[in-house]
Design a protein around this motif. Structure first.
Motif, PDB file in Angstrom:
ATOM      1  N   GLU A 169       0.845  -1.202   0.000  1.00  0.00           N
ATOM      2  CA  GLU A 169       0.000   0.000   0.000  1.00  0.00           C
ATOM      3  C   GLU A 169       0.881   1.253   0.000  1.00  0.00           C
ATOM      4  OE1 GLU A 169      -4.045   0.915   2.260  1.00  0.00           O
ATOM      5  OE2 GLU A 169      -2.292   1.190   3.555  1.00  0.00           O
ATOM      6  N   THR A 170       0.537   2.216  -0.906  1.00  0.00           N
ATOM      7  CA  THR A 170       1.254   3.499  -0.989  1.00  0.00           C
ATOM      8  C   THR A 170       0.291   4.623  -0.636  1.00  0.00           C
ATOM      9  OG1 THR A 170       2.700   2.627  -2.727  1.00  0.00           O
ATOM     10  CG2 THR A 170       2.610   5.029  -2.446  1.00  0.00           C
ATOM     11  N   LEU A 171       0.624   5.458   0.378  1.00  0.00           N
ATOM     12  CA  LEU A 171      -0.195   6.568   0.840  1.00  0.00           C
ATOM     13  C   LEU A 171       0.448   7.893   0.438  1.00  0.00           C
ATOM     14  CD1 LEU A 171      -1.085   5.365   4.443  1.00  0.00           C
ATOM     15  CD2 LEU A 171      -2.496   5.190   2.397  1.00  0.00           C
ATOM     16  N   TYR A 172      -0.398   8.986   0.258  1.00  0.00           N
ATOM     17  CA  TYR A 172       0.069  10.316  -0.075  1.00  0.00           C
ATOM     18  C   TYR A 172      -0.381  11.265   1.048  1.00  0.00           C
ATOM     19  CZ  TYR A 172       0.843   8.314  -4.675  1.00  0.00           C
ATOM     20  OH  TYR A 172       1.271   7.527  -5.703  1.00  0.00           O
ATOM     21  N   VAL A 173       0.537  12.022   1.615  1.00  0.00           N
ATOM     22  CA  VAL A 173       0.244  12.931   2.732  1.00  0.00           C
ATOM     23  C   VAL A 173       0.847  14.303   2.427  1.00  0.00           C
ATOM     24  CG1 VAL A 173       0.113  11.107   4.452  1.00  0.00           C
ATOM     25  CG2 VAL A 173       2.316  12.193   3.982  1.00  0.00           C
ATOM     26  N   TRP A 174       0.204  15.349   2.994  1.00  0.00           N
ATOM     27  CA  TRP A 174       0.699  16.716   2.812  1.00  0.00           C
ATOM     28  C   TRP A 174       1.992  16.925   3.602  1.00  0.00           C
ATOM     29  CZ3 TRP A 174      -1.340  19.070  -1.069  1.00  0.00           C
ATOM     30  CH2 TRP A 174      -2.688  18.918  -1.399  1.00  0.00           C
ATOM     31  N   ASN A 175       2.841  17.770   3.063  1.00  0.00           N
ATOM     32  CA  ASN A 175       4.034  18.157   3.813  1.00  0.00           C
ATOM     33  C   ASN A 175       3.610  18.989   5.021  1.00  0.00           C
ATOM     34  OD1 ASN A 175       5.580  16.953   1.791  1.00  0.00           O
ATOM     35  ND2 ASN A 175       5.823  18.883   0.664  1.00  0.00           N
ATOM     36  N   GLU A 176       4.216  18.727   6.136  1.00  0.00           N
ATOM     37  CA  GLU A 176       3.901  19.455   7.343  1.00  0.00           C
ATOM     38  C   GLU A 176       5.028  20.417   7.713  1.00  0.00           C
ATOM     39  OE1 GLU A 176       1.184  19.619   8.880  1.00  0.00           O
ATOM     40  OE2 GLU A 176       0.085  18.011   7.842  1.00  0.00           O
ATOM     41  N   PRO A 177       4.673  21.661   8.108  1.00  0.00           N
ATOM     42  CA  PRO A 177       3.309  22.195   8.128  1.00  0.00           C
ATOM     43  C   PRO A 177       2.813  22.500   6.725  1.00  0.00           C
ATOM     44  CG  PRO A 177       4.837  23.907   8.745  1.00  0.00           C
ATOM     45  CD  PRO A 177       5.657  22.648   8.613  1.00  0.00           C
ATOM     46  N   LYS A 178       1.506  22.458   6.558  1.00  0.00           N
ATOM     47  CA  LYS A 178       0.906  22.676   5.242  1.00  0.00           C
ATOM     48  C   LYS A 178       0.738  24.169   4.998  1.00  0.00           C
ATOM     49  CE  LYS A 178      -3.209  21.659   2.484  1.00  0.00           C
ATOM     50  NZ  LYS A 178      -4.598  21.148   2.513  1.00  0.00           N
ATOM     51  N   TRP A 179       1.373  24.694   3.938  1.00  0.00           N
ATOM     52  CA  TRP A 179       1.327  26.131   3.613  1.00  0.00           C
ATOM     53  C   TRP A 179       0.651  26.353   2.272  1.00  0.00           C
ATOM     54  CZ3 TRP A 179       2.385  29.153   7.531  1.00  0.00           C
ATOM     55  CH2 TRP A 179       3.254  28.707   8.525  1.00  0.00           C
ATOM     56  N   CYS A 180      -0.430  25.630   2.012  1.00  0.00           N
ATOM     57  CA  CYS A 180      -1.143  25.809   0.753  1.00  0.00           C
ATOM     58  C   CYS A 180      -2.615  25.499   0.966  1.00  0.00           C
ATOM     59  CB  CYS A 180      -0.558  24.929  -0.353  1.00  0.00           C
ATOM     60  SG  CYS A 180      -0.780  23.152  -0.062  1.00  0.00           S
TER      61      CYS A 180
END
Length: 863
Positions: A730-741
């Protein structure tokens, strides 16, 4: 305060001039219903003026729901009437000044208070000094005329000694006439005669109160000195008579030459330019006005003086000296069609004031003869300077200059030497104007004569062909220059032009390139008006107030949607939007400011909004940089941003100039990405400038919101691979933290993929490596064994040689004796083993360098 009160001024009463709350109270008992009527002057919105009624329990009555008194025009008396119930009524006239600057406020004036419904009065009051009544039981007292006086309760007025005394109107005593000085006369210029000469005339200021027969008095200088008349004003000509005449339509003149027709392809640049003052122009008039009396009625307020026009003497120091200029309308050049809201013309005047007291020069504008509003004012001595007022509406205008030497109720002429001088007045694009020059215009397509046709909105006149051509995209057309491509002015960065090229605006989208990455901003969710109320602040007398700001970040295709209104009059916002011309009560802009007085301050029941001003009515551009067109945002004015996401700056300006802001006001709004502030976010001002400005001319705002963050891209997230379970990964996609967008692209869905065991080539590599290791071990063992045999043979040969010295060694026998073992057993085979092949390959090169020699047998031939 003890010195804050309503002050009687003869036939009217005047309110206080400070920021105290002072009430004028009158209690009356009515036997039947009636009403109260009074006249008033209320011209300054720095004072709140209210009239209300209470009963004997100090409860406000229902009839006073609308207690705010309407503003009046300068110099005009308004009237107010309220119904009264039977029984006790307590009447309140209450004023509260709000002083936030150095300018003095204009007091409220009240006169002719009349109450109907009073059943009786307890007694008659005697007339006060300066008045009289010759009828018993008279309703009012009459005022004594000039040069007469009366004592209290007089039935008639007594004349002053004519030669040595004088008195003002309504005086209770006579005053000795002083010796004449230079302040008691003035000079004027006579109209030009046929020889082009004007005479300098000297006249006593009327009414004359000084004496010439005293020893230290001066005499009136002789009149009649002739001087050359100044030339005609531009657009006028002298046809040999004693006066100047306007040039006929289609012609122009600089004032010194005859009128000439405009060349083909050009049109007259209509307007008015007054810079020579021998006579008062036909569309101007002058007068004198005093709010309390008619002492200067019929006097000229201003006098022409050659190269300037200046204020006259008036009747007293507190007179208003009035100069009016009437213009029936404004329109752009024939070749330009003015767009809605665009500049139609402007009026500019050059002036200076020379004052020793608290003189004030007011510049007022009246539109369509509805109401006269003060646009700007200057107090005290001011050096020679120019002021410009821009016209956006084609209507009938009356421009008024009013000069007052002091507003302290002076009835004498101590400050008669205080003057204001206007050197020139220029009005552009004036209807029924005259032409000092000609400008290029667009030719009609039907013929190339001198006829000019209007260009469509946003078109300039192309040089060479004099044809209309649309301005390039993202440029706006200058109202002052319509000839050539330079008439199309580029919009600022990050902005675009309206469809008719009349103005520039932001569409709420902005793109910035940073380190080979594009940052895209979408401020559309912040396009509605944002508000900020900062403070509180306090006046010198402790009155609490707030500054309330409305900001229209992008507007609506250039439309200014931020509104600020005054709620102390009976005008409503709905009425204002419907088309009223009263700019005092409602302003619309990109950024505007109002002063808010809270309800708990000064006893007001509701918060009050007043003193609305425009901070920005023109959009300049949007950029990452902190400077744009002389507007600078210092980095230390706001806190350091929490991220590396660059701030976006919106820049605006106001076209109207003021006394302190000769270049107009400017506004900068810094948009900062802050994910912790969703929605509309938070607007703040610099801590160094709590009023939003440090100099009163440039305003700064910080708008923090998640909506100010750039749109999300593929650089703002990363993938995480999970462990292999049951052959699936399984491959997951997550936002870079902290999220600036925000918004932009969405996160990809998680994906499943088949797991793979050890790779095939990894297996092959491992096998080859193992075989090579075994082979190397085998070769090492073989060559080690061969080396041992060679060492054995060598040692045996040495031993045999030492046992038989001086004898030749016996020949080796090729045969094998009985009982002996052949230690070197040689096996001959036609088929080579794998090991032999490898050995032969290793020694092949060396064998090629040796010859094979047959050794002879050591045995005797006889054997």
């Amino acid at each position: 305060m003890l010195d804050s009160s309503w002050v009687p001024r003869g036939n009217y009463i005047e309110s206080n001039r400070d920021d105290c709350t002072v009430s004028l109270i009158y209690a009356v008992h009515l036997k039947k219903s009636g009403n109260v009527f009074f006249e008033y002057q209320y011209v300054d919105n720095n004072i709140f003026f209210e009239f209300f009624i209470q009963n004997d329990q100090c409860q406000e009555m229902d009839t006073t729901a609308d207690k705010w008194v309407k503003l009046t025009d300068s110099g005009e008396w308004g009237s107010h009437s309220v119904m009264l119930k039977s029984g006790p009524n307590i009447l309140y006239w209450r004023t509260t000044g709000i002083l936030m600057g150095s300018k003095a406020v204009k007091p409220v004036l009240v006169k002719n208070i009349t109450i109907e419904g009073v059943a009786y009065t307890s007694e008659c009051f005697p007339c006060k000094p300066g008045t009289f009544s010759n009828k018993p039981g008279s309703f009012s007292c009459q005022v004594c005329p000039r040069n007469t006086y009366s004592e209290k309760g007089a039935k008639e007025c007594i004349k002053c000694a004519e030669d040595s005394q004088f008195s003002e109107e309504g005086s209770g005593e006579c005053t000795e006439r002083p010796p004449c000085t230079t302040k008691d006369y003035f000079q004027i210029h006579s109209p030009c005669d046929e020889d082009g000469k004007t005479q300098i005339m000297y006249k006593w200021i009327e009414p004359k109160i000084c004496r010439e027969d005293l020893t230290d008095a001066i005499r009136l200088p002789p009149s009649g000195e002739k001087k050359d008349c100044p030339p005609c004003n531009p657009g006028f000509y002298n046809n040999g008579s004693s006066s100047c005449h306007p040039c006929p339509p289609g012609t122009f003149s600089d004032g010194t030459k005859e009128c000439r027709p405009c060349p083909a392809g050009t049109e007259p640049a209509l307007g008015f330019e007054y810079k020579w003052w021998n006579v008062l122009p036909g569309n101007m008039k002058t007068s004198c006005f005093n709010v309390g009396n008619s002492k200067c009625d019929g006097m000229n307020g201003w006098e022409v003086a050659g190269d300037h026009i200046q204020s006259g003497a008036g009747g007293s120091d507190n007179d208003y000296l009035i100069l009016n200029l009437h213009i029936p309308g404004f329109k752009p050049p024939t070749s330009v069609t003015g767009a809605m809201g665009s500049e139609l013309g402007r009026i500019t005047f050059v002036f200076e004031t020379l004052c020793s007291a608290d003189c004030v020069l007011y510049f007022m504008v009246d539109i369509n003869r509805k109401s006269t509003n003060v646009v700007e004012s200057w107090g005290g001595t001011k050096e020679k300077q120019a002021y410009t007022h821009i016209i956006f509406k084609n209507a009938t205008f009356t421009f008024t200059w009013a000069f007052q030497r002091t507003n302290q109720g002076q009835d004498n002429r101590r400050f008669v030497s205080d003057v204001v001088k206007i050197y020139s007045i220029t009005a552009t694009n004036a209807v029924d104007g005259v032409a000092a020059s000609c400008r290029a215009c667009a030719l009609g397509s039907e013929r190339s004569g001198s006829s000019c046709v209007p260009c469509p909105p946003g078109d300039y006149i192309e040089k060479g062909t004099n044809q209309c051509k649309e301005c390039p995209p993202d440029t706006y057309l200058s109202i002052h220059q319509v000839y050539g491509t330079e008439a199309c002015i580029p919009c600022g960065p990050g902005s675009r032009s309206t469809q008719d090229h009349s103005a520039c605006y932001s569409d709420c989208f902005f793109t910035h390139e940073k380190e080979n990455q594009s940052l895209h901003y979408d401020f559309s969710n912040l396009s509605s008006v944002g508000s900020l109320m900062n403070g509180p602040s306090f006046t010198s007398k402790g009155t609490k107030y707030f500054h309330f700001f409305n900001i229209s970040l992008c507007g609506h295709k250039g439309e200014k949607t931020a509104l600020c209104t005054n709620n102390i009059t009976d005008f409503t916002v709905k009425d204002m939007v419907a088309g009223s011309d009263d700019y005092t009560n409602l302003v619309g802009a990109f950024v505007c400011q109002s002063t808010i007085i809270p309800s708990e301050s000064k006893g007001f029941r509701a918060a009050l909004s007043s003193q609305s001003i425009i901070l920005a009515d023109t959009f300049l551009g949007v950029t990452i940089e902190t400077t744009l067109q002389n507007i600078n945002i210092k980095e230390d004015m706001f806190p350091v941003p929490p991220s590396q996401i660059p701030d976006v700056h919106f820049f605006y300006k106001s076209s109207a100039t003021t006394t302190s802001c000769v270049n107009g006001r400017s506004t900068a709004v810094k948009m900062r990405c802050n994910p912790t502030k969703p929605g509309a976010g938070v607007i703040s001002v610099p801590s160094k400038c709590p009023a939003g400005t440090c100099d009163g001319c440039t305003f700064y705002f910080l708008w923090e919101s998640a909506e100010a963050c750039p749109l999300c891209t593929e650089h703002d997230f990363h993938e995480i691979e999970g462990a292999c379970k049951r052959g699936l990964q399984e491959t997951l996609y997550v936002w870079n933290e902290p999220k600036w967008c925000i918004k932009g692209i969405s996160l990809p869905e998680k994906k499943l993929s088949t797991c793979e065991t050890v790779d095939f080539w990894l297996k092959v590599g491992a096998g080859v490596g193992a075989f090579t290791a075994v082979l190397l071990v085998a070769l090492t063992c073989y060559f080690w064994k061969k080396n041992q045999k060679l060492e054995y043979k060598y040692s045996k040969l040495v031993m045999s040689t030492n046992s038989k010295e001086c004898e030749l060694p016996a020949a080796d026998s090729c045969a094998i004796m009985e009982g002996e073992d052949n230690e070197e057993e040689v096996v001959y085979s036609n088929k080579q083993s794998l090991l032999g092949k490898l050995k032969s390959l290793a020694t092949k090169e060396k064998e090629e360098h040796f010859e094979s020699v047959q050794l002879k047998s050591s045995r005797s031939p006889n054997i």
